[in-house]
Design an enzyme around this catalytic site. Structure first.
Site, PDB file in Angstrom:
ATOM      1  N   CYS A  98       5.426  -5.882   1.684  1.00 34.69           N
ATOM      2  CA  CYS A  98       5.761  -4.457   1.694  1.00 34.69           C
ATOM      3  C   CYS A  98       5.072  -3.749   2.870  1.00 34.69           C
ATOM      4  O   CYS A  98       5.433  -3.988   4.022  1.00 34.69           O
ATOM      5  CB  CYS A  98       5.409  -3.836   0.343  1.00 34.69           C
ATOM      6  SG  CYS A  98       6.256  -2.266   0.036  1.00 34.69           S
ATOM      7  N   TYR A  99       4.073  -2.924   2.615  1.00 41.68           N
ATOM      8  CA  TYR A  99       3.351  -2.277   3.725  1.00 41.68           C
ATOM      9  C   TYR A  99       2.784  -3.315   4.682  1.00 41.68           C
ATOM     10  O   TYR A  99       2.739  -3.104   5.900  1.00 41.68           O
ATOM     11  CB  TYR A  99       2.231  -1.391   3.175  1.00 41.68           C
ATOM     12  CG  TYR A  99       1.410  -0.712   4.256  1.00 41.68           C
ATOM     13  CD1 TYR A  99       1.836   0.492   4.823  1.00 41.68           C
ATOM     14  CD2 TYR A  99       0.217  -1.259   4.701  1.00 41.68           C
ATOM     15  CE1 TYR A  99       1.089   1.117   5.812  1.00 41.68           C
ATOM     16  CE2 TYR A  99      -0.533  -0.641   5.691  1.00 41.68           C
ATOM     17  CZ  TYR A  99      -0.102   0.540   6.248  1.00 41.68           C
ATOM     18  OH  TYR A  99      -0.845   1.154   7.225  1.00 41.68           O
ATOM     19  N   GLY A 150       0.831  -1.196   0.000  1.00 42.88           N
ATOM     20  CA  GLY A 150       0.000   0.000   0.000  1.00 42.88           C
ATOM     21  C   GLY A 150       0.861   1.239   0.000  1.00 42.88           C
ATOM     22  O   GLY A 150       2.056   1.181   0.303  1.00 42.88           O
ATOM     23  N   HIS A 184       8.141  -7.396  -3.624  1.00 42.95           N
ATOM     24  CA  HIS A 184       6.859  -7.846  -4.190  1.00 42.95           C
ATOM     25  C   HIS A 184       7.045  -9.177  -4.932  1.00 42.95           C
ATOM     26  O   HIS A 184       7.569  -9.195  -6.052  1.00 42.95           O
ATOM     27  CB  HIS A 184       6.300  -6.790  -5.140  1.00 42.95           C
ATOM     28  CG  HIS A 184       5.802  -5.565  -4.431  1.00 42.95           C
ATOM     29  ND1 HIS A 184       4.511  -5.446  -3.979  1.00 42.95           N
ATOM     30  CD2 HIS A 184       6.448  -4.429  -4.061  1.00 42.95           C
ATOM     31  CE1 HIS A 184       4.364  -4.278  -3.369  1.00 42.95           C
ATOM     32  NE2 HIS A 184       5.525  -3.639  -3.407  1.00 42.95           N
ATOM     33  N   LYS A 210     -10.485 -12.749 -15.469  1.00 44.10           N
ATOM     34  CA  LYS A 210     -10.656 -12.882 -16.920  1.00 44.10           C
ATOM     35  C   LYS A 210     -10.005 -14.145 -17.470  1.00 44.10           C
ATOM     36  O   LYS A 210     -10.593 -14.852 -18.294  1.00 44.10           O
ATOM     37  CB  LYS A 210     -10.060 -11.652 -17.613  1.00 44.10           C
ATOM     38  CG  LYS A 210     -10.369 -11.550 -19.095  1.00 44.10           C
ATOM     39  CD  LYS A 210     -11.803 -11.126 -19.291  1.00 44.10           C
ATOM     40  CE  LYS A 210     -12.068 -10.598 -20.665  1.00 44.10           C
ATOM     41  NZ  LYS A 210     -13.395  -9.985 -20.795  1.00 44.10           N
ATOM     42  N   ASP A 217     -17.249 -12.531 -21.684  1.00 42.75           N
ATOM     43  CA  ASP A 217     -17.883 -12.685 -20.379  1.00 42.75           C
ATOM     44  C   ASP A 217     -19.344 -13.105 -20.490  1.00 42.75           C
ATOM     45  O   ASP A 217     -19.778 -14.072 -19.847  1.00 42.75           O
ATOM     46  CB  ASP A 217     -17.780 -11.373 -19.585  1.00 42.75           C
ATOM     47  CG  ASP A 217     -16.353 -10.894 -19.453  1.00 42.75           C
ATOM     48  OD1 ASP A 217     -15.438 -11.719 -19.625  1.00 42.75           O
ATOM     49  OD2 ASP A 217     -16.150  -9.695 -19.202  1.00 42.75           O
ATOM     50  N   GLU A 253       4.666 -10.959  -6.194  1.00 40.29           N
ATOM     51  CA  GLU A 253       3.586 -11.181  -7.155  1.00 40.29           C
ATOM     52  C   GLU A 253       3.901 -10.675  -8.552  1.00 40.29           C
ATOM     53  O   GLU A 253       3.232 -11.054  -9.516  1.00 40.29           O
ATOM     54  CB  GLU A 253       2.292 -10.523  -6.652  1.00 40.29           C
ATOM     55  CG  GLU A 253       2.279  -8.994  -6.642  1.00 40.29           C
ATOM     56  CD  GLU A 253       2.854  -8.370  -5.387  1.00 40.29           C
ATOM     57  OE1 GLU A 253       2.562  -7.197  -5.105  1.00 40.29           O
ATOM     58  OE2 GLU A 253       3.618  -9.057  -4.683  1.00 40.29           O
TER      59      GLU A 253
END
Length: 513
Positions: free
Chosen positions: A83-84, A56, A169, A369, A227, A171
């Site tokens: 992180c945060y 964040g 990070h 998605k 979708d 990710e």
């Protein structure tokens, strides 16, 4: 999704929150993004296998900085702070956080100090992606398990609780071992088994739909996109002839799109398909309108009128199905335990059901998605539909800059078709997340056949992105761009100039309007 293992991702305002969730799902573990202040009692009710605190933009000492319920640390549930999230966990559990000597952003090398647990099978030295202004200075009940030259505590582990933290990070793709680190947390620390499978999702969702809908009918609005098509296919598998699909041909579609919808759902799935030809109605309403927001409002209002009229012919209909996806739910603030709306109120998460008096069915609301595309393939949808690029709700009206009429739309359709054909032939269609042509309200001088021309300009747009929240322009080969340009100028009457948009998002958006 109540009877399986899950991970809760606490959202502290990270731009990577959805990316964390996708990385977890890729490990066949179901996860949900929840608000940062979710009470410990609610966490206990959800029975997660583990918790991830996102990053964040805040400092833990800043007034109003987001915090979690401290009682969560007493639940015995494994926690990974990123992180945060690491800084907050250390701060609340007795550690000290302070500004780093210099903000760290970009690649860094960490030295791993332990070989098991979070860093099992991770090299002793590896590249990670940093993005922080504060860092842990003293860690209280935490011990450092990785460091860099400028960050002594790049990763930490609590001495007595199953709480871990990463200053970097994992990710993002810039951390090559990030997937392995997350996998170690999910499987080794949290004890997950990886039970999240699309087939189990299909089986469970089909059962839930049958129980909820009973013998009533469901109306599913088809747009021609991925979708709504996957939503319709899933409903057809669950309740078959009880589904009535409505496709509104607004005259603002890509070349051949209406025919493709008819073929897929009427011929292949044998669905009860209602096609409302409302081209004239939409174009008459848009005549002379140039403001993009006004275009959207007009198209929305006309769509509701047409859809409502068509829905009257479907007896015993109680439900309206929409292809709402998990990012739509998160960004609109519509999830029960999710973060508040921070980006938009999505058109799929309200409005139409209230207008028509139906109960809402959203069978895809837990999926991203890429999961929807895989689900579409599992359900037997054609590959070209499953991998179709996103298309805006207002259609070509927002790719025709300025006022809209049929001649301009025909020019745009032809140019767009050439672009997509060339991308497919060159093997670039699947390498781009979205690609399309834009008709600009700009005419310029040209020379064709030794004669002066004064014709239209087509802009080409192709982007690469994972989440559509940020995007970079696709670096298409020059020879491919040359072929596309030549074909458009030669084959689309009224065009004498083609330009390529090389703007990223931000600061630009993907669409032009």
């Amino acid at each position: 999704m109540t009877d399986q293992e899950r991970i809760l991702i606490f959202d502290f305002g990270s731009q990577y929150g959805q990316l964390i969730a996708r990385r977890v799902r890729e490990q066949n573990v179901f996860c949900q993004i929840v608000r940062h202040d979710l009470p410990a009692e609610r966490v206990r009710e959800l029975k997660p296998s583990g918790i991830i605190f996102s990053g964040g933009p805040s400092s833990v000492y800043a007034p109003g900085a987001p915090r979690c319920d401290p009682a969560i640390f007493e639940l015995g549930i494994p926690i990974l702070g990123i992180c945060y999230g690491l800084q907050l966990a250390c701060h609340l559990l007795g550690g000290r956080v302070s500004p780093a000597k210099s903000r760290e952003y970009g690649r860094a090398y960490i030295q791993v100090k332990e070989t098991g647990g979070l860093f099992s099978e991770v090299p002793k030295e590896t590249v990670v992606w940093m993005s922080h202004g504060d860092q842990i200075e003293t860690s209280g009940m935490f011990e450092a398990i990785a460091s860099t030259d400028t960050c002594p505590i790049a990763a930490a582990r609590h001495l007595t609780k199953p709480i871990y933290g990463l200053q970097f990070h994992p990710e993002v793709s810039h951390t090559p071992q990030g997937v392995k680190i997350l996998q170690n947390f999910l499987y080794d620390v949290c004890g997950c088994k990886g039970t999240w499978r699309l087939q189990s999702f299909i089986d469970q969702t089909v059962e839930e739909l049958r129980n909820r809908i009973g013998d009533k009918r469901v109306i599913c609005g088809l747009s021609g996109g991925v979708d709504s098509s996957v939503c319709a296919a899933l409903l057809l598998k669950a309740i078959g002839p009880q589904v009535a699909c409505i496709f509104v041909d607004n005259g603002l579609l890509r070349q051949g799109e209406a025919d493709a919808v008819r073929h897929t759902f009427r011929d292949h799935f044998k669905a009860d398909l209602h096609v409302a030809n409302a081209r004239k109605q939409f174009l008459d309403a848009l005549k002379g309108v140039t403001d993009p927001q006004q275009k959207r409002k007009i198209i929305g209002h006309v769509f509701i009128d047409v859809f409502r009229e068509e829905a009257k012919s479907i007896e015993n209909a109680k439900f309206l199905a929409q292809g709402t996806l998990y990012p739509d739910v998160i960004e609109s603030g519509a999830a029960k335990d999710g973060p508040a709306a921070t980006i938009k109120t999505h058109h799929n998460v309200g409005g139409l059901p209230e207008e028509l008096g139906f109960d809402l069915v959203e069978p895809l609301k837990d999926l991203f998605k890429d999961e929807v595309r895989r689900l579409g393939a599992e359900l037997g949808l054609p590959e070209q539909l499953v991998w179709r690029h996103p298309f805006p709700g207002p259609g070509l009206a927002v790719r025709c800059i300025g006022d809209v009429d049929e001649p301009k739309l025909e020019v745009l359709r032809q140019a767009d078709l050439i672009l997509l054909e060339e991308l497919m032939d060159a093997g670039w269609y699947r390498q781009t997340a979205q690609a399309f042509a834009v008709l600009l309200p700009v005419r310029s001088v040209g020379v064709m056949g030794d004669e002066r021309t004064y014709d239209n300009t087509i802009a080409l747009r192709a982007v690469q992105t994972e989440d559509y929240m940020t995007a970079d322009w696709s670096h298409l080969p020059y020879d491919l761009l040359a072929r596309i340009s030549t074909r458009i100028i030669n084959q689309v009457k009224g065009v004498n100039r083609v330009v390529y948009d090389i703007s990223s998002k931000p600061p630009a958006t993907i669409e032009w309007e």
